[in-house]
Design a protein around this motif. Structure first.
Motif, PDB file in Angstrom:
ATOM      1  N   MET A 117      37.426  36.972  38.108  1.00  0.00           N
ATOM      2  CA  MET A 117      37.189  36.460  39.295  1.00  0.00           C
ATOM      3  C   MET A 117      35.609  34.839  38.385  1.00  0.00           C
ATOM      4  O   MET A 117      35.850  33.880  39.154  1.00  0.00           O
ATOM      5  CB  MET A 117      37.325  37.539  40.066  1.00  0.00           C
ATOM      6  N   LEU A 118      34.867  35.622  37.780  1.00  0.00           N
ATOM      7  CA  LEU A 118      33.741  34.314  37.282  1.00  0.00           C
ATOM      8  C   LEU A 118      34.502  32.679  36.883  1.00  0.00           C
ATOM      9  O   LEU A 118      33.838  31.949  36.743  1.00  0.00           O
ATOM     10  CB  LEU A 118      32.411  35.431  36.649  1.00  0.00           C
ATOM     11  N   LEU A 119      35.618  33.361  36.268  1.00  0.00           N
ATOM     12  CA  LEU A 119      35.896  32.327  35.872  1.00  0.00           C
ATOM     13  C   LEU A 119      36.670  31.580  36.519  1.00  0.00           C
ATOM     14  O   LEU A 119      37.322  30.344  36.886  1.00  0.00           O
ATOM     15  CB  LEU A 119      36.940  32.883  34.525  1.00  0.00           C
ATOM     16  N   PHE A 120      38.203  32.172  37.508  1.00  0.00           N
ATOM     17  CA  PHE A 120      38.539  31.784  38.483  1.00  0.00           C
ATOM     18  C   PHE A 120      37.440  31.153  39.363  1.00  0.00           C
ATOM     19  O   PHE A 120      38.302  29.868  39.952  1.00  0.00           O
ATOM     20  CB  PHE A 120      39.008  32.734  38.672  1.00  0.00           C
ATOM     21  N   LEU A 121      36.722  31.636  40.125  1.00  0.00           N
ATOM     22  CA  LEU A 121      36.584  31.017  41.915  1.00  0.00           C
ATOM     23  C   LEU A 121      35.856  29.513  41.291  1.00  0.00           C
ATOM     24  O   LEU A 121      35.626  28.720  41.795  1.00  0.00           O
ATOM     25  CB  LEU A 121      35.101  31.764  41.924  1.00  0.00           C
ATOM     26  N   PRO A 122      35.240  29.133  40.434  1.00  0.00           N
ATOM     27  CA  PRO A 122      34.401  27.597  40.300  1.00  0.00           C
ATOM     28  C   PRO A 122      35.774  26.746  40.006  1.00  0.00           C
ATOM     29  O   PRO A 122      36.183  25.589  40.452  1.00  0.00           O
ATOM     30  CB  PRO A 122      34.264  27.978  38.828  1.00  0.00           C
ATOM     31  N   LEU A 123      37.368  27.037  39.624  1.00  0.00           N
ATOM     32  CA  LEU A 123      37.864  26.550  39.726  1.00  0.00           C
ATOM     33  C   LEU A 123      38.621  26.043  40.913  1.00  0.00           C
ATOM     34  O   LEU A 123      39.110  25.260  41.615  1.00  0.00           O
ATOM     35  CB  LEU A 123      39.622  27.125  38.558  1.00  0.00           C
ATOM     36  N   LEU A 124      39.033  27.505  42.059  1.00  0.00           N
ATOM     37  CA  LEU A 124      39.254  26.952  42.936  1.00  0.00           C
ATOM     38  C   LEU A 124      38.248  26.245  44.073  1.00  0.00           C
ATOM     39  O   LEU A 124      38.189  25.136  44.611  1.00  0.00           O
ATOM     40  CB  LEU A 124      38.613  28.539  43.477  1.00  0.00           C
ATOM     41  N   GLY A 125      36.745  26.457  43.311  1.00  0.00           N
ATOM     42  CA  GLY A 125      35.469  25.389  44.479  1.00  0.00           C
ATOM     43  C   GLY A 125      35.550  23.772  44.135  1.00  0.00           C
ATOM     44  O   GLY A 125      35.895  22.791  44.430  1.00  0.00           O
ATOM     45  N   GLY A 126      36.512  23.571  42.622  1.00  0.00           N
ATOM     46  CA  GLY A 126      37.205  22.626  41.990  1.00  0.00           C
ATOM     47  C   GLY A 126      37.756  22.260  42.850  1.00  0.00           C
ATOM     48  O   GLY A 126      38.064  20.396  43.435  1.00  0.00           O
ATOM     49  N   SER A 127      38.795  22.870  42.716  1.00  0.00           N
ATOM     50  CA  SER A 127      40.116  22.580  43.781  1.00  0.00           C
ATOM     51  C   SER A 127      39.521  22.200  45.664  1.00  0.00           C
ATOM     52  O   SER A 127      40.205  20.590  46.015  1.00  0.00           O
ATOM     53  CB  SER A 127      41.027  23.054  43.764  1.00  0.00           C
ATOM     54  N   SER A 128      38.810  22.318  46.121  1.00  0.00           N
ATOM     55  CA  SER A 128      38.285  22.402  46.769  1.00  0.00           C
ATOM     56  C   SER A 128      38.012  21.628  47.717  1.00  0.00           C
ATOM     57  O   SER A 128      37.944  21.371  48.862  1.00  0.00           O
ATOM     58  CB  SER A 128      37.551  24.095  47.798  1.00  0.00           C
TER      59      SER A 128
ATOM     60  N   MET B  89      30.247  31.294  43.168  1.00  0.00           N
ATOM     61  CA  MET B  89      31.136  31.069  42.152  1.00  0.00           C
ATOM     62  C   MET B  89      32.148  30.024  42.745  1.00  0.00           C
ATOM     63  O   MET B  89      31.797  28.660  42.063  1.00  0.00           O
ATOM     64  CB  MET B  89      31.796  31.362  41.376  1.00  0.00           C
ATOM     65  N   THR B  90      32.452  29.573  43.613  1.00  0.00           N
ATOM     66  CA  THR B  90      33.015  28.788  44.438  1.00  0.00           C
ATOM     67  C   THR B  90      32.463  26.913  44.598  1.00  0.00           C
ATOM     68  O   THR B  90      32.622  25.652  44.238  1.00  0.00           O
ATOM     69  CB  THR B  90      34.211  29.049  46.367  1.00  0.00           C
ATOM     70  N   ASP B  91      30.915  27.592  44.929  1.00  0.00           N
ATOM     71  CA  ASP B  91      29.921  26.333  44.788  1.00  0.00           C
ATOM     72  C   ASP B  91      29.774  25.526  43.557  1.00  0.00           C
ATOM     73  O   ASP B  91      29.693  24.511  44.091  1.00  0.00           O
ATOM     74  CB  ASP B  91      28.861  26.972  45.817  1.00  0.00           C
ATOM     75  N   ILE B  92      29.318  26.403  42.815  1.00  0.00           N
ATOM     76  CA  ILE B  92      29.521  25.813  40.999  1.00  0.00           C
ATOM     77  C   ILE B  92      30.763  24.730  40.893  1.00  0.00           C
ATOM     78  O   ILE B  92      30.345  24.128  40.661  1.00  0.00           O
ATOM     79  CB  ILE B  92      28.995  27.298  40.203  1.00  0.00           C
ATOM     80  N   GLY B  93      31.619  25.797  41.099  1.00  0.00           N
ATOM     81  CA  GLY B  93      32.899  24.431  40.996  1.00  0.00           C
ATOM     82  C   GLY B  93      33.343  22.957  41.489  1.00  0.00           C
ATOM     83  O   GLY B  93      33.344  22.637  41.205  1.00  0.00           O
ATOM     84  N   THR B  94      32.756  23.511  43.302  1.00  0.00           N
ATOM     85  CA  THR B  94      32.365  22.005  43.676  1.00  0.00           C
ATOM     86  C   THR B  94      31.583  21.253  43.641  1.00  0.00           C
ATOM     87  O   THR B  94      31.832  20.176  43.592  1.00  0.00           O
ATOM     88  CB  THR B  94      32.422  22.857  45.273  1.00  0.00           C
ATOM     89  N   LEU B  95      30.254  22.091  42.910  1.00  0.00           N
ATOM     90  CA  LEU B  95      28.814  20.776  43.092  1.00  0.00           C
ATOM     91  C   LEU B  95      29.663  19.947  41.214  1.00  0.00           C
ATOM     92  O   LEU B  95      29.604  18.875  40.567  1.00  0.00           O
ATOM     93  CB  LEU B  95      27.950  21.570  42.562  1.00  0.00           C
ATOM     94  N   ILE B  96      30.148  21.215  40.474  1.00  0.00           N
ATOM     95  CA  ILE B  96      30.414  20.331  39.459  1.00  0.00           C
ATOM     96  C   ILE B  96      31.806  18.673  39.385  1.00  0.00           C
ATOM     97  O   ILE B  96      31.730  17.910  38.440  1.00  0.00           O
ATOM     98  CB  ILE B  96      31.374  21.518  38.584  1.00  0.00           C
TER      99      ILE B  96
END
Length: 172
Positions: A91-102, A151-158
């Motif tokens: 989940m720690l790997l997956f959620l940033p990918l989800l945030g990036g997609s969002s 974790m999703t917000d980290i992916g979104t920010l990246i």
């Protein structure tokens, strides 16, 4: 400009008429049809199309956004399935990918929309387990919601910062 054969001209005429040929190809076709009556007749047979790039771009963007929205939806359900101790690492790997997609779907609004969406789905998932007779751990639910949101917000920010950086680079 070098002369082109009739075969090459006939291959290029539809591209020139559709407005997708390069400037060199268009110039070569225009020069050729001035001296070749057969190719000129083929060129005159169908008038050149007016291209509406903004309409095409809008359609492509809509299809891409639809794909990413579907990907986000599938990702949310996959992320909820990882809400076990064993799935925590994934989940720690997956959620940033989800945030990036969002980010692709919602842009910067994903920073607050995804936590709300994840929270609602997390509450629904725990509500179903309560209906089935499981005990509720409100502290655990809050913990998972905070971790999911961060974790999703980290992916979104990246992805958002990369988008900003590359957009700035292209503007130069």
């Amino acid at each position: 400009m070098s002369k082109i054969s009739c075969d090459i001209c006939m291959d290029l005429i539809p591209l020139v008429q559709d407005g997708v040929a390069s400037d060199d190809s268009a110039l070569a076709v225009k020069e050729h049809i001035t001296i070749c009556p057969q190719c000129r007749a083929l060129y005159d047979e169908r008038p050149p199309m007016e291209t509406n790039n903004s309409r095409i771009n809008t359609k492509v963007k809509t299809k891409i956004n639809s794909f990413f929205a579907f990907l986000v939806l599938i990702g949310i359900f996959f992320g909820i399935s990882l809400l076990t101790q064993e799935g925590f690492f994934y989940m720690l790997l997956f959620l940033p990918l989800l945030g990036g997609s969002s980010y692709v779907v919602f842009r910067w609004k994903a920073l607050w929309k995804m936590p709300i969406l994840l929270g609602a789905l997390l509450l629904i998932a725990h509500g179903i387990s309560v209906i089935q007779g499981a005990e509720v751990n409100l502290l655990g639910i809050a913990f998972w919601l905070i971790i999911n949101s961060l974790m999703t917000d980290i992916g979104t920010l990246i992805v958002g910062l990369l988008h900003f950086a590359f957009r700035k680079e292209n503007m130069k």
